[in-house]
Enzyme design. Structure first.
Site, mmCIF file in Angstrom:
data_model
loop_
_atom_site.group_PDB
_atom_site.id
_atom_site.type_symbol
_atom_site.label_atom_id
_atom_site.label_comp_id
_atom_site.label_asym_id
_atom_site.label_seq_id
_atom_site.Cartn_x
_atom_site.Cartn_y
_atom_site.Cartn_z
ATOM 1 N N ILE A 90 -37.484 4.474 10.840
ATOM 2 C CA ILE A 90 -38.210 3.624 11.789
ATOM 3 C C ILE A 90 -37.553 2.250 11.787
ATOM 4 O O ILE A 90 -37.345 1.650 10.722
ATOM 5 C CB ILE A 90 -39.697 3.549 11.400
ATOM 6 N N HIS A 142 -35.898 11.358 22.104
ATOM 7 C CA HIS A 142 -36.971 11.926 21.275
ATOM 8 C C HIS A 142 -37.297 13.335 21.782
ATOM 9 O O HIS A 142 -37.512 13.524 22.989
ATOM 10 C CB HIS A 142 -38.223 11.041 21.359
HETATM 11 C C1 GRF Z 1 -32.046 15.438 18.629
HETATM 12 O O1 GRF Z 1 -32.460 16.672 19.065
HETATM 13 C C2 GRF Z 1 -32.942 14.322 19.109
HETATM 14 O O2 GRF Z 1 -33.900 14.734 20.011
HETATM 15 C C3 GRF Z 1 -33.651 13.826 17.884
HETATM 16 O O3 GRF Z 1 -32.912 14.228 16.786
HETATM 17 C C4 GRF Z 1 -32.034 15.295 17.122
HETATM 18 C C5 GRF Z 1 -30.714 14.894 16.582
HETATM 19 O O4 GRF Z 1 -29.785 15.900 16.580
HETATM 20 N N1 GRF Z 1 -33.871 12.410 17.978
HETATM 21 P P1 GRF Z 1 -28.245 15.553 16.418
HETATM 22 O O5 GRF Z 1 -28.086 14.755 15.125
HETATM 23 O O6 GRF Z 1 -27.813 14.767 17.615
HETATM 24 O O7 GRF Z 1 -27.569 16.882 16.309
#
Ligand code: GRF
Length: 219
Positions: A100, A117
Site C-alpha cells: 500500500i 486492479h
Molecule cells: C495483475 O493481474 C494485476 O491485476 C494485479 O497484479 C497482477 C500482477 O501480475 N495488480 P504481473 O506481476 O503483472 O504478472
C-alpha cells in the site's frame, strides 16, 4: 502536437512485486508498437520478483528496495519516495505492486500514478478478488486501470476490461482470461497518458479535455 508525434517519450518508473507479466506486455508494446514511454527504472520491493529478470533482459535499470530489510513500513515508504523522487519520472506505473502506497507517496506524485486492479472496481477492492467473485452470483469479472489516490483502489477509473464468468471457472482459469485483457488495456491507457490525452484533475480522470463520467468497458 502530441508529445509522441514530437518523438519524445515520457520517463516512466514501473513498480512491481512479482512475475511482471504486465511489465512484459508494456515492454513489448514499447518495442513493437512504439508506446511513447521510456522505462527509466523498474523498482521492486521483492528481491526475487521475476519481473526484475524481465527488466534486465530488456536492458532496463532495476532497483530493489527490499521491504524486509527495513525496520518498519514507515521507513520503507520514506525511502521509496526518496528513490523515486531521484528518478523524477513523469509517470509511475504500478504493475502488480503489492504494497500500500503511503499518503506522502500519493501526494508527492499526484496525478502521475496509474494502477491496474483485478476487479471491476468499485467491486472487490483489496486482495483475492478471484476467490471472492467466484463465491458471488456475479456474471462478469475483470480488471480496472485507475489513477491512484491515497484511498486504496478508489482513484478515478479510466478503463475496464471484463469477461463472462464460466460455470467451471476456478481462480486460475478466470485470472488467465482477465490477465489477457490486462495486457491489452494497460498499454492502451499508458499511451493515452503519454500522449497527453489523459490527466487527473481534482481527483477526476479527464480524457481529451472531458471528465470520464461513464466508465468505458472493453471485452
Ligand atoms: C495483475 O493481474 C494485476 O491485476 C494485479 O497484479 C497482477 C500482477 O501480475 N495488480 P504481473 O506481476 O503483472 O504478472
Amino acid at each position: 502536437m502530441k508529445k509522441s508525434e514530437m518523438g519524445s517519450r515520457i520517463s516512466t518508473v514501473v513498480l512491481i512485486s512479482g512475475s511482471g507479466t504486465n511489465l512484459q506486455a508494456i515492454i513489448d508494446e514499447i518495442n513493437q508498437h512504439q508506446l511513447p514511454i521510456e522505462i527509466i527504472s523498474v523498482v521492486s520491493d521483492n528481491p526475487n520478483a521475476y519481473g526484475l529478470k524481465r527488466a534486465e533482459k530488456a536492458n532496463i535499470k532495476t532497483q530493489i528496495i527490499n521491504y524486509d530489510s527495513f525496520p518498519d513500513r514507515i521507513i520503507f515508504n520514506k525511502i521509496l519516495v526518496q528513490k523515486i523522487k531521484e528518478s523524477n519520472p513523469e509517470l509511475i506505473v504500478l504493475a502488480g505492486y503489492m504494497r500500500i502506497l503511503s499518503d506522502e507517496f500519493c501526494h508527492q506524485f499526484k496525478g502521475k500514478i496509474l494502477n491496474i486492479h483485478p476487479s471491476l472496481l468499485p467491486k472487490y477492492q483489496g486482495l483475492n478478488t478471484y476467490d471472492r467473485v467466484l463465491k458471488s452470483t456475479d456474471e462478469y469479472h475483470g480488471s480496472t486501470v485507475h489513477f491512484v489516490i491515497p484511498e486504496l483502489d478508489s482513484g478515478p477509473i479510466v478503463l475496464q476490461y471484463r469477461t463472462k464468468i464460466k460455470p467451471h471457472d476456478n481462480p486460475n482459469s478466470l485470472a488467465k482470461r482477465v490477465q489477457q485483457g490486462e495486457y491489452l488495456m494497460y498499454p492502451m491507457v499508458i499511451k493515452m497518458f503519454a500522449e497527453g490525452a489523459l490527466r487527473m484533475v481534482d481527483n477526476q480522470a479527464i480524457f481529451n479535455g472531458k471528465p470520464i463520467t461513464k466508465v468505458r468497458i472493453i471485452e
